[in-house]
Design a protein around this motif. Structure first.
Motif, PDB file in Angstrom:
ATOM      1  N   ARG A  88       3.343  12.197  -5.383  1.00  0.00           N
ATOM      2  CA  ARG A  88       3.688  12.737  -4.072  1.00  0.00           C
ATOM      3  C   ARG A  88       2.928  14.054  -3.828  1.00  0.00           C
ATOM      4  O   ARG A  88       2.323  14.239  -2.769  1.00  0.00           O
ATOM      5  N   TYR A  89       2.905  14.919  -4.839  1.00  0.00           N
ATOM      6  CA  TYR A  89       2.261  16.224  -4.714  1.00  0.00           C
ATOM      7  C   TYR A  89       0.766  16.060  -4.453  1.00  0.00           C
ATOM      8  O   TYR A  89       0.202  16.658  -3.547  1.00  0.00           O
ATOM      9  N   LEU A 146       4.178   9.872   3.969  1.00  0.00           N
ATOM     10  CA  LEU A 146       3.340  11.012   3.615  1.00  0.00           C
ATOM     11  C   LEU A 146       2.280  11.250   4.676  1.00  0.00           C
ATOM     12  O   LEU A 146       1.973  12.385   5.021  1.00  0.00           O
ATOM     13  N   GLU A 194       0.065  14.711  -0.998  1.00  0.00           N
ATOM     14  CA  GLU A 194       0.320  15.741   0.022  1.00  0.00           C
ATOM     15  C   GLU A 194      -0.868  16.713   0.099  1.00  0.00           C
ATOM     16  O   GLU A 194      -1.302  17.095   1.174  1.00  0.00           O
ATOM     17  N   LEU A 212       9.368   5.979  -5.405  1.00  0.00           N
ATOM     18  CA  LEU A 212       8.414   6.699  -4.560  1.00  0.00           C
ATOM     19  C   LEU A 212       8.830   6.654  -3.097  1.00  0.00           C
ATOM     20  O   LEU A 212       8.672   7.625  -2.356  1.00  0.00           O
ATOM     21  N   PHE A 257       6.120   4.351   1.708  1.00  0.00           N
ATOM     22  CA  PHE A 257       5.832   5.611   1.023  1.00  0.00           C
ATOM     23  C   PHE A 257       4.581   6.278   1.626  1.00  0.00           C
ATOM     24  O   PHE A 257       4.585   7.455   1.961  1.00  0.00           O
ATOM     25  N   GLU A 315       6.909  12.633  -8.687  1.00  0.00           N
ATOM     26  CA  GLU A 315       6.625  13.965  -8.171  1.00  0.00           C
ATOM     27  C   GLU A 315       5.120  14.245  -8.141  1.00  0.00           C
ATOM     28  O   GLU A 315       4.595  14.759  -7.163  1.00  0.00           O
TER      29      GLU A 315
END
Lengths: 212, 540
Positions: free
Chosen positions: B307-308, B345, B311, B503, B341, B304
């Protein structure tokens, strides 16, 4: 190491040592090159040439002949150790060769060998301190019907008893051949054109050159 | 294909191979010492003798010939009838075994080969429990013949495989046979040790415990070893190897037969090059920067967070400012998961292929041969999967570049968020790259050892050694070869494949085969992969 291990990595040939193969020996070995398809094939005649000239083929000579024939020194070591004829250590003036094959063994060959060793105070493939005698053992001397046999240089002694050994070795004429050498013996030939007495070739090389 | 009959069973076999090879391939366990399919045939051990049908000289009627024939030296011929199950053959095997054990020291309790020794196996099968020899044994010496190898010639059966290997495969000829007959032993020319890049193979070809690897000497009894079938990561040749481990530690590597790639051999560089796996300096925990502090996040929350943060970067600088550097030390599966992955994104992200270490020249064996005749090549490309990551990068397309291109672009400030994968056993980060990546906003470093980059990274992830992972490598010739996991990851770490699997949006356990199946849907190359054939007992 848990056991006693022989270290074979220690060099036995000093890289900077003066060569033991003289120009004459090298020249003679090279004279064999045209007769064989490869330089490797010249190994056996080369070893004969060296042993005839030096009396034995030591580590340094092995290394040098390997370089000359462009083969690995291990291949030379391999070949020399296969043939009992070749000596890797200095050889005495007289070589006592005792048979250890079955006929001689049954007739007391082992006792004869022990008697020779005791009398000279050396072991197999060793040379006495004064350089007079060396002992060798062979599988068969082709005298099975008259065992035990031993050779002193090229003179054959048959039906030898252990008790005879001291007298036999004390006899100055124990290596006398008795017979003249055969014409077939490939003796060294001195080059007539040279006055330094350097061995130029062997009789069969001359013969081959003549026939061409 | 020739059809021959062995022990009343008809089998089909390749033309021209020795009967022994045909029998071994068809499942017969014919005893033999001197025969090795990768070496010339000398037929000296006499253990593989067989009975053969020949026409009678007068009547031309087929019947069993009165003498035995060496099956290693007799090529198969269509219609040939042979047998190994006769009394004469068994008698010969018994007699040979008695001869081989005449001077043997029977020191199995202290011998490294015990447990994988052909002398033990055949003795158990054909030997007698007692020796009839009442004379003194001929005891040959134990010799140190090279920096990596010992020769206990008292255990030697004079099969001469090692000598033939040094002559025919490595081409270095250090080994020789000295003396003759019962006194013969293997030796070197004193002072010219067995020291060549392929020498470790002589220990493998030795059917008994005569040649010993100093690296493995007295380390482990072989029956405690468990193995994983792997591929050597040392260079781009991609030798099939077996990783022998116990207690979660690698003990040794052995080559596996892999036709057309490494055959039966491997080089010493690969064989002894695994020591870094157990280096205490390895990165084993993830490390995340929060403000000025570094902390160790829980693996569960990591997905998480990553990814955050990615982003955020995409929002701030745009997708084109994102890049990923795929290391040629990664498996194809891991590279695919990571690229997937990143591209999800940031669809415009750059996929770069990583640093390819090049050392010296290609080394061909036997030494002195040219590349076309080489029986074995140690390649200068010191990574296992250069082609694999290129394949993955090509598959994703879009913005891709090689390592030099990546370093240049990074220097020009083209990226703000970069995921760098290392995994090399040695220092690899060029100074220019370290300087330019130190300035960017978000740097993720997945590596095995600390480097100039890990100090600057926002997130450091442990890269695991290849023995702790599973997946596939693509060798220099484009052959896709899978490798198994042999040991567990160090405490605190997680397999690269596992966290990348999460991921990339998959659930459950990562496995190379599972990801390959997913990849095969998109990439045709991964529909078929090359696996080294399994070998029956006593085959080499």
């Amino acid at each position: 190491m848990a056991w006693k291990t022989i270290d074979r990595n220690e060099p036995v040939v000093d890289a900077g040592a003066t060569p033991v193969l003289t120009e004459a020996i090298r020249g003679k070995i090279e004279s064999f090159f045209p007769r064989y398809p490869t330089k490797r094939a010249v190994l056996l005649p080369a070893l004969h040439v060296i042993q005839d000239a030096l009396g034995f083929i030591g580590w340094q000579a092995m290394k040098e002949v390997a370089d000359l024939l462009e083969i690995h020194p291990s291949a030379v070591f391999d070949t020399i150790s296969f043939y009992t004829h070749f000596w890797t250590k200095p050889r005495g003036e007289k070589v006592v060769t005792v048979c250890r094959s079955i006929s001689c063994e049954l007739l007391g060959g082992r006792e004869v060998l022990e008697a020779v060793k005791d009398h000279l105070g050396i072991g197999e493939h060793e040379t006495t301190g004064d350089g007079k005698y060396s002992i060798a053992v062979e599988e068969c001397l082709a005298g099975c019907d008259h065992g035990p046999c031993l050779l002193v240089n090229e003179r054959m002694h048959k039906c030898v008893k252990a008790a005879d050994v001291p007298a036999l070795l004390a006899d100055a004429g124990n290596a006398d051949h008795g017979l003249p050498r055969s014409d077939l013996f490939d003796g060294p030939v001195v080059d007539d054109d040279r006055d330094d007495g350097v061995i130029a070739s062997t009789s069969d090389v001359v013969e081959m050159q003549d026939s061409n | 294909m020739a059809k021959i009959t062995i022990d009343n069973q008809e089998i089909e076999c390749r033309d021209g191979i020795p009967v022994l090879q045909a029998a071994l391939e068809a499942g017969w366990d014919v005893p033999h010492y001197c025969y090795h399919p990768g070496l010339s045939v000398v037929a000296s051990c006499r253990l593989c003798l067989m009975e053969m049908q020949l026409p009678h000289p007068k009547t031309r009627e087929m019947g069993w010939a009165p003498k035995l024939f060496p099956s290693c030296q007799t090529p198969v011929k269509d219609g040939m009838v042979v047998r190994f199950d006769s009394g004469a053959v068994e008698q010969n095997q018994k007699a040979c075994m008695e001869y081989f054990l005449l001077n043997h020291p029977l020191d199995c309790p202290v011998c490294d080969q015990a447990g994988e020794c052909h002398l033990q196996d055949y003795s158990y099968k054909f030997g007698e429990s007692e020796s009839r020899m009442h004379d003194q044994k001929q005891v040959n010496p134990k010799k140190d013949i090279g920096p990596q190898t010992l020769l206990y010639s008292d255990r030697c059966v004079m099969c001469t495989r090692c000598v033939r290997f040094a002559e025919e495969v490595s081409g270095t000829e250090e080994l020789c046979i000295v003396n003759r007959g019962g006194r013969a032993e293997i030796d070197i020319f004193p002072g010219i040790p067995l020291d060549n890049p392929m020498q470790g193979n002589v220990v493998d070809v030795c059917p008994v415990g005569a040649l010993l690897d100093k690296d493995f000497l007295f380390k482990k009894r072989v029956w405690f070893l468990e193995s994983g079938d792997s591929v050597c990561p040392g260079c781009s040749t991609g030798c099939a190897i077996r990783v022998d481990q116990s207690d979660n530690r690698v003990q040794r590597l052995k080559p596996r037969y892999n036709p057309g790639v490494n055959e039966w051999w491997m080089c010493d560089e690969g064989r002894f090059g695994w020591k870094y796996v157990h280096d205490v300096e390895r990165v084993t925990r993830p490390r995340l920067r929060r403000g000025a502090e570094m902390e160790t996040p829980a693996w569960e929350s990591l997905g998480e967070i990553v990814r955050y943060r990615f982003e955020q970067q995409v929002d701030r600088h745009g997708a084109a400012k994102v890049a990923v550097l795929l290391s040629p030390m990664m498996a194809c599966e891991e590279a695919w998961l990571l690229a997937k992955f990143v591209r999800e994104l940031a669809p415009d992200a750059t996929i770069a292929t990583g640093f390819v270490p090049m050392v010296g020249e290609e080394r061909c064996f036997p030494v002195g041969c040219n590349a076309d005749d080489a029986k074995f090549v140690i390649r200068r490309e010191k990574c296992p999967n250069g082609r694999g990551v290129e394949l993955v990068a090509e598959h994703f397309g879009g913005s891709t570049c090689d390592f030099d291109g990546f370093v240049t672009k990074a220097g020009e400030g083209a990226f703000e968020a970069v995921w760098v994968v290392g995994g090399y056993s040695e220092e690899w980060v060029p100074k220019a790259l370290a300087t330019s990546l130190a300035k960017i906003e978000m740097l993720v470093v997945q590596d095995m050892f600390e480097s100039a980059l890990t100090g600057e990274a926002e997130l450091v992830l442990p890269a695991c050694a290849w023995v702790e992972r599973d997946g596939s490598f693509v060798n220099h010739a484009g052959l896709i070869q899978p490798f198994e996991r042999a040991i567990n990851v160090p405490d605190g770490a997680r397999r690269d494949g596992q966290y990348l699997f999460g991921l990339a949006g998959f659930e459950g356990l990562y496995s190379g085969a599972r990801v390959r199946a997913l990849m095969a849907e998109e990439m045709d190359a991964f529909r078929e992969i090359a696996e080294a054939p399994r070998q029956p007992a006593h085959q080499h």
